[in-house]
Design an enzyme around this catalytic site. Structure first.
Site, mmCIF file in Angstrom:
data_model
loop_
_atom_site.group_PDB
_atom_site.id
_atom_site.type_symbol
_atom_site.label_atom_id
_atom_site.label_comp_id
_atom_site.label_asym_id
_atom_site.label_seq_id
_atom_site.Cartn_x
_atom_site.Cartn_y
_atom_site.Cartn_z
ATOM 1 C CD GLU A 186 41.530 76.091 -13.013
ATOM 2 O OE1 GLU A 186 41.618 74.803 -13.457
ATOM 3 O OE2 GLU A 186 42.371 76.771 -12.615
ATOM 4 C CE LYS A 203 44.229 76.976 -9.452
ATOM 5 N NZ LYS A 203 44.246 76.312 -10.831
ATOM 6 C CB CYS A 228 42.221 72.988 -10.787
ATOM 7 S SG CYS A 228 42.619 71.405 -11.885
ATOM 8 C CG LEU A 281 49.781 53.568 -43.759
ATOM 9 C CD1 LEU A 281 49.587 53.949 -42.366
ATOM 10 C CD2 LEU A 281 48.465 53.215 -44.343
ATOM 11 C CB SER A 282 56.210 54.158 -43.457
ATOM 12 O OG SER A 282 55.741 53.513 -42.168
ATOM 13 N N GLY A 307 55.024 50.797 -41.314
ATOM 14 C CA GLY A 307 55.862 50.727 -39.866
ATOM 15 C C GLY A 307 54.806 51.038 -38.946
ATOM 16 C CB ILE A 308 55.243 50.533 -35.165
ATOM 17 C CG1 ILE A 308 55.361 49.051 -35.032
ATOM 18 C CG2 ILE A 308 54.610 51.062 -33.918
ATOM 19 C CD1 ILE A 308 54.208 48.362 -34.438
ATOM 20 C CG ASP A 309 56.362 55.070 -34.881
ATOM 21 O OD1 ASP A 309 56.164 54.470 -34.010
ATOM 22 O OD2 ASP A 309 57.672 55.846 -35.064
ATOM 23 C CB SER A 310 52.619 55.856 -40.513
ATOM 24 O OG SER A 310 53.231 54.725 -40.770
#
Ligand SMILES: Nc1ncnc2c1ncn2[C@@H]1O[C@H](COP(=O)(O)OP(=O)(O)OC[C@H]2O[C@@H]([n+]3cccc(C(=O)O)c3)[C@H](O)[C@@H]2O)[C@@H](O)[C@H]1O
Ligand SMILES: Nc1ncnc2c1ncn2[C@@H]1O[C@H](COP(=O)(O)OP(=O)(O)OP(=O)(O)O)[C@@H](O)[C@H]1O
Ligand SMILES: NC(=O)CC[C@H](N)C(=O)O
Length: 755
Positions: A86, A155, A216, A400-401, A403-406
């Site tokens: 598209e 469309k 689409c 970068l800590s 922890g999980i997220d970083s």
């Protein structure tokens, strides 16, 4: 005896003369047969192609070249029909640029250069671009053959939910089966002298089949155009999409396409854009060719190739046989108005009518789906790659800590490096050149075949510790950095924090102290927030200067953020801390899915350190750790991440306010929780949601991954200033709580009424 001789002679005569003549006559008359009935009886194998293109909004020349490349590849694969995504000439995500007249002018210029290129001849082309017709803007399919435009098909049903805003730029062509004449711009008229073209809801009639275009969203509507087209004899449907990735969404798309061709018969050629075309969305390609409910070809959903063409050879007879159902016939004869058919004086099947053993019909294959964990590994990684190569970045910087997220963000960058390395090993020149540019490598022999080596050149991480940080998080961060190859720095920033607090003390004469040392709640929060915010300032400094420190003068790094959906929803973040970055690959993903992803990556990418990240208690480490106190996210928030995921889904997907969310959870959570506990939880969630909604206005652009994303800037539009009390809703909730409690105690509920 006599009869036998006669039969033999007749047989010879038939074989040598009559039959070839009959074939010739049939072939000549076939064109008219299709025209009148749309149902030619002769079996034909035709080869058709569709594609995924990594278009970039407003990159007209680049987009044109990728279109040309796809046409070239389709022709190499002997296709006589090529379908593209598209709005492929402009890129799908131009947003308000679709209101600018330049966009329409440049579209025609690029389209003209495609039409005029003799390499595009000999194949039916279905190309997407915006067109102004009688001063009104439409999202159109341009169908052409040998430089002649046969039809412009606007469309009919525009996409306008969630991330889509097509009604803001375009007008839907709501007149089903209605067609007008469009005067072509002079620059097109000058090419081959064509002055006008049919514009509207028509179909194309080739000498051997009939083709209709669907765009689409039209596939997603209850009354999709392919239904009426199928009943009116259309055998090949094209669908050109600008459809973005959401976790688990491919199933919806596939189900719709399979059902369409299962019910109606026919061939469905699905084309989609791929990549990041300049915004938060990742278009996830996955071009498909499906016939009579069976997949014949499927492209990649996530990939580094800018152009991917898939092809299948189909037997038109298979469609005709499939449609021999009585009910199909009955509904077909009920069609009140036929589509206007625009003639293509050519066949899609190869010329000649003889059996050709070289042309082999494509066999059905099983559909391939990625697991959600793979989708997280691949989608955001490809998005980051497109972004960094297109913005001329020198790589990434991530605080970068431990922890999980970083950690999840770092693993996504690692996944990107793996994809780059796989593409380089396969000889993808574009990827190799982009990698050299980003890493600023001058050596023309160097190729990014090793993901760890490549990461070391473009990916930078830093542990920004304070006295509240633990050695566990520090070590985990360092180990992960080493395993994935990022250029890592570990530092302490206590002097920075204490300087800022001293400045404050000198100015005000007061020094805030933490709660565990006797300070108030407000002091406690301020002391946490200053650490978090200073990390953001340091991150930008490092992102700007690290390449310079490493004698790589080329340019800055993009700062990556790592706030996830649940924290955003609850507002459990410091405004303008490390959640404020340049890009966030996980901002649309819930903590629950992120944990599953890390577990998957531990095995798949052979990174055992990731198990330590999963088993650790999530903590912000912004308060001092004592013998009997360690800060914990879930205790701080007053709710668990699992609960937050449920609130998020109910709020956004099920469109629940506090009252209806309470009613839904009442049935889900009783008797495990009492109605009063559920009421308190719901009230608590909405309180924090409302109080912190303002934070969403400043969130870093993040990869859109979920339909419960709280992204205020594009997807989840809400006021900034909301009363957190929700008085009326809470009043009604409490009436139900009281009614339930009276019932539980065996008391009368007559005096309590609930509307
Ligand atoms: N209605 C409104 N419209 C616009 N702005 C508004 C506002 N209300 C407050 N503000 C502004 O927002 C500020 C308050 O927000 P903010 O400074 O963020 O501070 P605040 O939300 O009070 O505190 C930060 C929260 O995040 C938690 N945290 C911090 C660090 C890391 C983590 C973690 O994820 O582990 C969690 C922390 O425990 C605390 O619950 C006000 O000072 C004011 O400037
Ligand atoms: N000690 C640290 N060193 C480097 N960056 C940090 C540090 N602490 C926090 N950050 C950054 O600030 C972001 C938000 O920190 P927060 O403590 O709120 O953790 P979070 O959102 O749960 O993320 P994570 O799971 O990565 O710790 C982190 O994702 C990280 O990018
Ligand atoms: N561009 C479109 O029409 C896309 C709409 C469609 N609902 C999708 O998500 O794929």
């Amino acid at each position: 005896m006599f009869a036998a001789v006669e039969e033999t002679d007749l047989g010879k005569w038939y074989d040598s003369l009559l039959y070839p003549m009959l074939l010739l006559l049939l072939e000549l008359s076939e064109y008219d047969t299709v025209r009148s009935t749309g149902n030619n009886k002769m079996g034909h194998l035709i080869t058709v192609s569709t594609c995924s293109l990594n278009q970039w909004s407003l990159d007209f020349l680049g987009n044109r070249d990728r279109i040309l490349e796809s046409i070239k590849l389709a022709k190499q694969q002997n296709s006589t029909l090529r379908v593209g995504p598209e709005l492929e000439i402009t890129g799908y995500g131009c947003l308000d640029h679709f209101l600018e007249t330049d966009t329409y002018l440049h579209s025609w210029e690029m389209y003209g250069s495609i039409l005029a290129n003799p390499e595009t001849f000999g194949i039916l082309l279905d190309i997407g671009m915006p067109v102004i017709h009688k001063n009104v803007r439409y999202n159109c399919r341009m169908i052409s053959y040998d430089g002649k435009i046969l039809l412009i098909r606007p469309k009919l049903w525009l996409a306008n939910d969630g991330n889509y805003r097509e009604m803001r730029f375009f007008t839907p062509w709501q007149r089903v089966k209605y067609v007008e004449t469009h005067s072509l711009p002079t620059l097109i008229q000058r090419l081959f002298g064509q002055k006008t073209v049919r514009f509207g809801d028509a179909v194309i009639e080739a000498m051997d089949t009939v083709i209709g275009a669907e765009t689409c969203e039209e596939l997603f509507t209850p009354q999709s155009p392919h239904i009426a087209m199928a009943l009116d004899g259309v055998e090949i449907f094209t669908n050109s999409s600008g459809s973005h990735h959401e976790l688990r969404k491919l199933h919806t798309r596939m189900d719709l396409i399979q059902e369409a061709t299962q019910k109606c018969g026919g061939v469905y050629l699905y084309s989609n854009q791929r990549g990041c075309d300049g915004d938060r969305l990742y278009y996830d390609g996955c071009a498909m060719i499906v016939m009579n409910g069976k997949v014949l070809a499927q492209g990649a959903q996530f990939a580094m190739d800018d152009v991917e063409v898939i092809t299948a050879t189909i037997d038109l007879d298979d469609i005709r046989s499939y449609r021999s159902l009585i009910s199909h016939g009955l509904q077909s004869t009920n069609v009140e108005q036929s589509y206007e058919r625009v003639s293509l004086d050519s066949k899609l099947s190869p010329s000649g009518f003889q059996f050709d053993p070289e042309i082999i019909p494509t066999k059905p294959q099983a559909i391939r789906y990625h697991t959600p964990e793979e989708e997280i590994a691949l989608g955001p990684a490809c998005w980051l790659w497109d972004y960094v190569r297109r913005c001329n970045g020198g790589g990434f910087f991530l605080p970068l800590s431990g922890g999980i997220d970083s950690c999840a963000t770092a693993v996504i960058v690692h996944s990107m490096c793996r994809l780059v390395s796989e593409a380089a090993k396969k000889g993808n020149k574009q990827v190799i050149n982009d990698a050299r540019k980003i890493a600023n490598v001058k050596d023309q022999d160097w190729e990014p075949v090793d993901p760890v080596d490549f990461a070391n050149r473009i990916f930078h991480t830093a542990y920004l510790g304070t006295e509240n940080s633990s050695s566990e998080t520090r070590d985990r961060a360092a180990q992960l950095a080493q395993d994935i190859g990022s250029y890592h720095i570990g530092l302490n920033m206590d002097s920075l924090v204490s300087s800022v607090i001293t400045v404050f003390e000198v100015a005000t004469g007061k020094r805030p102290i933490f709660k565990i040392f006797g300070g108030s709640q407000v002091e406690n929060l301020a002391l946490q927030n200053i650490q978090a915010r200073l990390r953001m300032v340091l991150s930008y400094l490092f992102a700007q200067l690290l390449p310079w420190c490493r004698d790589n003068q080329r340019g800055g790094l993009l700062v990556l953020g790592s706030a996830n959906v649940d924290e955003c929803l609850r507002g459990y973040l410091t405004k303008y801390d490390c959640s404020s970055a340049d890009l966030n690959p996980i901002g649309g993903i819930s903590k629950t899915d992120l944990k599953k992803f890390i577990r998957y990556a531990a095995d798949q990418f052979d990174l055992p350190i990731l198990i330590d990240f999963i088993t650790a208690t999530p903590t912000a480490e912004l308060e001092p750790i004592t013998a009997d106190y360690v800060q914990s996210d879930e205790i701080d928030m007053g709710m668990s991440y699992d609960e937050l995921s449920q609130y998020g889904q109910l709020r956004k997907i099920s469109k629940c306010g506090p009252y209806s969310m309470f009613l839904k959870l009442y049935h889900e959570w009783t008797p495990r929780l009492t109605p009063r506990q559920i009421a308190e939880k719901v009230r608590g969630f909405f309180w924090f949601y409302a109080v912190n909604r303002h934070k969403m206005t400043t969130m870093t652009p993040s990869y859109h991954a979920e339909n419960y994303s709280p992204d205020d800037n594009r997807f989840d539009l809400r006021p900034i200033l909301i009363s957190p009390r929700f008085e009326l809703a809470n009043q009604k909730i409490m009436e139900i709580v009281e009614m339930s409690e009276r019932r539980e105690q065996g008391k009368s509920v007559e005096d309590l009424t609930v509307d």
